[in-house]
Design a protein around this motif. Structure first.
Motif, mmCIF file in Angstrom:
data_model
loop_
_atom_site.group_PDB
_atom_site.id
_atom_site.type_symbol
_atom_site.label_atom_id
_atom_site.label_comp_id
_atom_site.label_asym_id
_atom_site.label_seq_id
_atom_site.Cartn_x
_atom_site.Cartn_y
_atom_site.Cartn_z
ATOM 1 N N GLY A 204 0.841 -1.063 0.017
ATOM 2 C CA GLY A 204 0.073 0.210 0.136
ATOM 3 C C GLY A 204 0.618 1.166 0.243
ATOM 4 O O GLY A 204 0.371 2.284 0.232
ATOM 5 N N LEU A 205 2.154 1.066 -0.362
ATOM 6 C CA LEU A 205 2.887 2.232 -0.212
ATOM 7 C C LEU A 205 2.463 3.478 -1.317
ATOM 8 O O LEU A 205 2.448 4.523 -1.034
ATOM 9 C CB LEU A 205 4.326 1.970 -0.577
ATOM 10 C CG LEU A 205 5.541 3.179 -0.478
ATOM 11 C CD1 LEU A 205 5.280 3.989 0.466
ATOM 12 C CD2 LEU A 205 7.046 2.589 -0.723
ATOM 13 N N LEU A 206 2.201 3.020 -2.659
ATOM 14 C CA LEU A 206 1.711 3.896 -3.400
ATOM 15 C C LEU A 206 0.314 4.581 -3.069
ATOM 16 O O LEU A 206 0.141 5.715 -3.561
ATOM 17 C CB LEU A 206 1.549 3.134 -4.920
ATOM 18 C CG LEU A 206 2.718 2.691 -5.420
ATOM 19 C CD1 LEU A 206 2.717 2.001 -6.811
ATOM 20 C CD2 LEU A 206 4.064 3.665 -5.824
ATOM 21 N N ALA A 211 -2.498 9.438 -1.365
ATOM 22 C CA ALA A 211 -3.260 10.124 -0.457
ATOM 23 C C ALA A 211 -2.894 11.139 0.363
ATOM 24 O O ALA A 211 -3.392 11.973 0.844
ATOM 25 C CB ALA A 211 -3.922 9.164 0.642
ATOM 26 N N TRP A 212 -1.258 11.425 0.365
ATOM 27 C CA TRP A 212 -0.913 12.220 1.290
ATOM 28 C C TRP A 212 -0.969 13.661 1.176
ATOM 29 O O TRP A 212 -1.125 14.522 2.040
ATOM 30 C CB TRP A 212 0.656 11.918 1.301
ATOM 31 C CG TRP A 212 1.466 12.557 2.322
ATOM 32 C CD1 TRP A 212 2.263 13.748 2.175
ATOM 33 C CD2 TRP A 212 1.220 12.630 3.698
ATOM 34 N NE1 TRP A 212 2.662 14.128 3.483
ATOM 35 C CE2 TRP A 212 2.205 13.484 4.433
ATOM 36 C CE3 TRP A 212 0.516 11.602 4.596
ATOM 37 C CZ2 TRP A 212 2.059 13.599 5.836
ATOM 38 C CZ3 TRP A 212 0.612 12.110 5.967
ATOM 39 C CH2 TRP A 212 1.307 12.749 6.531
ATOM 40 N N THR A 213 -1.236 14.215 -0.203
ATOM 41 C CA THR A 213 -1.293 15.587 -0.510
ATOM 42 C C THR A 213 -2.689 15.975 0.013
ATOM 43 O O THR A 213 -3.019 17.213 0.369
ATOM 44 C CB THR A 213 -1.217 15.802 -1.960
ATOM 45 O OG1 THR A 213 -1.967 15.011 -2.687
ATOM 46 C CG2 THR A 213 -0.026 15.744 -2.467
ATOM 47 N N LEU A 214 -3.581 15.081 0.147
ATOM 48 C CA LEU A 214 -5.144 15.349 0.490
ATOM 49 C C LEU A 214 -4.900 15.304 1.951
ATOM 50 O O LEU A 214 -5.796 16.105 2.708
ATOM 51 C CB LEU A 214 -5.807 14.195 0.216
ATOM 52 C CG LEU A 214 -6.018 13.812 -1.468
ATOM 53 C CD1 LEU A 214 -6.963 12.652 -1.775
ATOM 54 C CD2 LEU A 214 -6.774 15.054 -2.040
ATOM 55 N N GLY A 228 11.899 1.668 5.357
ATOM 56 C CA GLY A 228 12.169 0.221 4.746
ATOM 57 C C GLY A 228 12.972 0.357 3.475
ATOM 58 O O GLY A 228 13.763 1.203 3.183
ATOM 59 N N LYS A 229 12.713 -0.333 2.566
ATOM 60 C CA LYS A 229 13.537 -0.580 1.196
ATOM 61 C C LYS A 229 12.704 -1.542 0.553
ATOM 62 O O LYS A 229 11.934 -2.308 0.806
ATOM 63 C CB LYS A 229 14.685 -1.273 1.442
ATOM 64 C CG LYS A 229 15.062 -2.521 2.082
ATOM 65 C CD LYS A 229 16.438 -2.970 1.935
ATOM 66 C CE LYS A 229 16.705 -4.548 2.513
ATOM 67 N NZ LYS A 229 18.305 -5.084 2.418
ATOM 68 N N GLY A 230 12.821 -1.340 -0.880
ATOM 69 C CA GLY A 230 12.352 -2.274 -1.849
ATOM 70 C C GLY A 230 12.462 -1.874 -3.436
ATOM 71 O O GLY A 230 12.811 -0.606 -3.678
ATOM 72 N N THR A 231 11.498 -2.376 -4.272
ATOM 73 C CA THR A 231 11.790 -1.947 -5.622
ATOM 74 C C THR A 231 11.156 -0.598 -5.865
ATOM 75 O O THR A 231 11.437 -0.098 -6.995
ATOM 76 C CB THR A 231 10.683 -3.101 -6.427
ATOM 77 O OG1 THR A 231 9.347 -2.835 -5.919
ATOM 78 C CG2 THR A 231 11.503 -4.585 -6.274
ATOM 79 N N LEU A 232 10.261 -0.080 -4.992
ATOM 80 C CA LEU A 232 9.567 1.194 -5.088
ATOM 81 C C LEU A 232 10.667 2.448 -4.789
ATOM 82 O O LEU A 232 10.089 3.531 -4.597
ATOM 83 C CB LEU A 232 8.323 1.395 -4.525
ATOM 84 C CG LEU A 232 7.307 0.543 -4.982
ATOM 85 C CD1 LEU A 232 5.908 0.635 -4.311
ATOM 86 C CD2 LEU A 232 7.067 0.763 -6.585
ATOM 87 N N GLU A 233 11.762 2.118 -4.005
ATOM 88 C CA GLU A 233 12.492 3.066 -3.702
ATOM 89 C C GLU A 233 12.782 4.550 -4.422
ATOM 90 O O GLU A 233 12.703 5.447 -4.004
ATOM 91 C CB GLU A 233 14.042 2.453 -3.472
ATOM 92 C CG GLU A 233 14.762 3.582 -2.488
ATOM 93 C CD GLU A 233 16.458 2.872 -2.407
ATOM 94 O OE1 GLU A 233 17.244 3.734 -2.059
ATOM 95 O OE2 GLU A 233 16.372 1.811 -1.936
ATOM 96 N N ASN A 234 13.087 4.197 -5.666
ATOM 97 C CA ASN A 234 13.240 5.425 -6.629
ATOM 98 C C ASN A 234 12.041 6.265 -6.560
ATOM 99 O O ASN A 234 11.933 7.514 -6.490
ATOM 100 C CB ASN A 234 13.566 4.958 -7.857
ATOM 101 C CG ASN A 234 14.894 4.452 -8.144
ATOM 102 O OD1 ASN A 234 15.961 4.867 -7.365
ATOM 103 N ND2 ASN A 234 15.357 3.758 -9.366
ATOM 104 N N GLN A 235 10.842 5.693 -6.583
ATOM 105 C CA GLN A 235 9.616 6.544 -6.492
ATOM 106 C C GLN A 235 9.577 7.123 -5.176
ATOM 107 O O GLN A 235 9.096 8.392 -5.228
ATOM 108 C CB GLN A 235 8.274 5.620 -7.041
ATOM 109 C CG GLN A 235 8.295 5.252 -8.361
ATOM 110 C CD GLN A 235 7.302 4.160 -8.575
ATOM 111 O OE1 GLN A 235 7.793 3.110 -8.732
ATOM 112 N NE2 GLN A 235 6.000 4.444 -8.528
#
Length: 359
Positions: A204-206, A211-214, A228-235
């Motif tokens: 649920g990271l994305l 939702a964060w700006t809201l 944490g760490k993982g494949t979405l690190e660049n994003q």
């Protein structure tokens, strides 16, 4: 880590090993740990003082057959990714019994809350699942004692597997933590939200980023720490670079995770199901509760019913960013959860005491 000898009469068999397993092992009576894969959050220093053996399932079975082990904890029978390793280990111990050795007690801790045999699969994966199902039924029939960490897991096992042919003893002990004994926070922030876990879509990271700006539109003082760490690190790095309210902490040591949880008001883990996976509990949820965090999650976790009853925010998976943001804002503004809601003994430790009570 040990080189390959099992000197204890208790052993635990894991497919993957993470720091939480090792931390817990230091609080329990001695037991050898056999595992195949190190998880992303594995910290080598935590193996000190423990018997920890990394071994392929065939080698693990061989070591068990030559060991003094009288009680073996296996991965849960519905964990199909590890079920053949469990079957091999049980087979080795049962063969040892036939050759004159003492019979070993097989115990397990179960959290699975989705029947793996009803998922829609293509022909080849369906065939593989059918073969795994044979092993799962064998493991289930050979298990002597099992603890369900959630009532959802108990219901899942009742529907997914046949009635045991032998006397299986079971109990439900909720997978809830005791309050953490680490020092109280001296830098608590009333508007701090933490995401803790693997940087992958299913956690649920994305969804949190969307939702964060809201959230900050309603509460400009809100801050988000992503750990944490993982494949979405660049994003995540890109999001943090563009938004000063987002803080990124990559793969910190355990003491830093405790510090971050102590200072946070809310832990968010809006897990999303996939075709082959559903959140069983969510270790970050457990750790957040232990540090007094309000939880924002989805109905996917096996603790969803308990969380709803105790004032935490539970939303549907796939909910809109606005619905998730509303849940986070509500959690930030609501009274903090009470430690009185938690057990005095960690649920996993209580389960272990019950599983090994008669060994």
């Amino acid at each position: 880590m040990a080189s390959g000898r099992i000197p204890t009469d208790r052993a635990r068999l894991y497919r993957t090993l993470r720091s939480a397993h090792l931390e817990r092992a230091h609080e329990l009576p001695p037991a050898a740990i056999l595992f195949r894969i190190k998880r992303y959050d594995f910290h080598e220093e935590l193996t000190r003082g423990l018997v920890v053996v990394q071994a392929h399932p065939v080698r693990a079975a061989w070591l068990l057959a030559r060991s003094p082990v009288t009680t073996l904890e296996i991965g849960e029978p519905l964990m199909l990714s590890s079920v053949w390793a469990s079957a091999l280990a049980i087979g080795a111990l049962r063969l040892r019994t036939l050759l004159g050795g003492r019979r070993s007690t097989i115990v397990s801790y179960a959290l699975e809350n989705a029947d793996p045999f009803v998922r829609l699969l293509r022909a080849r994966p369906r065939l593989r699942r059918g073969i795994n199902g044979v092993a799962a039924r064998f493991v289930w029939q050979q298990t002597d004692r099992i603890v369900f960490g959630t009532d959802a897991a108990r219901v899942t096992y009742r529907t997914a597997l046949p009635e045991p042919a032998r006397n299986l003893v079971s109990a439900v002990i909720p997978a809830l933590p005791a309050p953490c004994t680490c020092a109280a926070a001296d830098d608590f922030e009333t508007h701090r939200v933490v995401f803790l876990g693997a940087f992958v879509p299913r956690k649920g990271l994305l969804n949190i980023l969307a939702a964060w700006t809201l959230v900050t539109a309603v509460l400009p003082q809100a801050r988000l720490t992503i750990i944490g760490k993982g494949t979405l690190e660049n994003q995540v790095r890109q999001a943090a670079a563009l938004d000063p309210s987002i803080e990124l902490v990559i793969d910190p040591p355990r003491n830093e995770i405790h510090r971050q949880l102590r200072r946070a008001r809310v832990l968010a883990l809006p897990s999303q199901p996939t075709s082959t996976w559903r959140e069983q509990v969510g270790l970050p949820i457990v750790e957040g509760l232990a540090h007094g965090c309000a939880i924002v999650t989805t109905t996917e976790t096996g603790l969803a019913t308990w969380l709803q009853k105790h004032g935490h925010a539970v939303v549907a998976p796939g909910c809109t960013p606005q619905q998730l943001a509303d849940a986070v804002v509500h959690a930030l503004q609501a009274p903090r959860p009470s430690f009185d809601d938690l057990p005095s003994v960690d649920g996993r430790l209580a389960a272990d005491a019950w599983l090994f009570a008669d060994d």
